[in-house]
Scaffold this active site. Structure first.
Site, mmCIF file in Angstrom:
data_model
loop_
_atom_site.group_PDB
_atom_site.id
_atom_site.type_symbol
_atom_site.label_atom_id
_atom_site.label_comp_id
_atom_site.label_asym_id
_atom_site.label_seq_id
_atom_site.Cartn_x
_atom_site.Cartn_y
_atom_site.Cartn_z
ATOM 1 N N ASP A 1 0.822 -1.194 0.000
ATOM 2 C CA ASP A 1 0.000 0.000 0.000
ATOM 3 C C ASP A 1 0.868 1.261 0.000
ATOM 4 O O ASP A 1 1.929 1.289 0.619
ATOM 5 C CB ASP A 1 -0.905 -0.008 1.240
ATOM 6 N N ASN B 1 -10.317 -2.358 -6.331
ATOM 7 C CA ASN B 1 -9.490 -1.370 -7.023
ATOM 8 C C ASN B 1 -10.015 -0.996 -8.406
ATOM 9 O O ASN B 1 -9.533 -0.035 -9.021
ATOM 10 C CB ASN B 1 -8.039 -1.856 -7.145
#
Length: 231
Positions: A15, A63
């Site tokens: 991340d 996503n």
């Protein structure tokens, strides 16, 4: 081989690529490119350290909500990265598997995945899994119902250590079943800046933890009974 000081199965939530770039006044795609470079270094380091299984969270099913241009760039990056790194993986005995849905991926990426999996299938040094269009909840549902859905995946071996970069402190639908007893490390560093020293520090912390799996840990020896003499 992995030892008691090295987690057998490490899972990394990669991340912070976009924020790494934005912090430097650069477009988000540059963070993903830098993140791919970091991923190569971390994979090699884990293999050298004796990690047996490494699972990287590259692209979640959620996503797809990101801007279309960013998603397209990521999928193209996955394709080119697979092609460029395959020879290195084979050379070092690393088996590659991709987990997640494939029906929504571009045909070129699916072809690259199938080629890489077949060519690296004999690797025994470490099993590298990359999660693309992955949802743990979907995988669990498919496994429990034995449904022939595009998301159907076998549940993976139990995860020993989860590392999440980027400063967030959640699992984000990643290997929820497999992480039931995983040790967790949340790092404030963005993934492109993750170093091998950071990974070694996590492993050192892992080695110092007592993993009881619901049982009682080691107890101190009972004190000897004190016998009071008659006054």
């Amino acid at each position: 081989m992995a030892t008691a000081t090295v987690p057998g199965h490490v899972a990394i939530i990669m991340d912070g690529n976009g924020r790494w770039a934005s912090k430097r006044g650069r477009p988000r795609w540059m963070g993903h490119v830098r993140g791919a470079h970091t991923a190569r270094e971390i994979v090699a380091h884990c293999a050298r350290a004796g990690v047996q299984q490494l699972t990287l969270y590259a692209f979640s099913s959620d996503n797809w909500k990101r801007p279309r241009e960013e998603v397209g760039f990521l999928l193209d990056l996955f394709t080119s990265h697979l092609d460029r790194q395959l020879a290195t993986l084979i050379k070092h005995g690393i088996r590659l598997s991709i987990i997640g849905r494939r029906d929504r991926l571009p045909p070129a990426l699916v072809t690259a995945i199938e080629h890489a999996e077949a060519r690296s299938a004999q690797g025994t040094r470490m099993h590298l899994r990359v999660a693309i269009d992955y949802s743990s909840r979907a995988a669990i549902t498919a496994a429990l119902t034995n449904g022939e859905t595009p998301a159907a995946e076998s549940l993976l071996p139990n995860v020993d250590m989860v590392i999440r970069t980027g400063g967030e402190r959640r699992l984000s639908d990643f290997l929820l079943w497999e992480c039931a007893y995983a040790e967790l490390a949340f790092l404030d560093v963005h993934f492109p800046d993750l170093s091998t020293a950071d990974v070694d520090a996590v492993f050192a912390d892992f080695a110092a933890r007592e993993r009881r799996f619901g049982a009682v840990g080691k107890q101190p020896a009972p004190a000897a009974d004190v016998v009071l003499a008659d006054a």
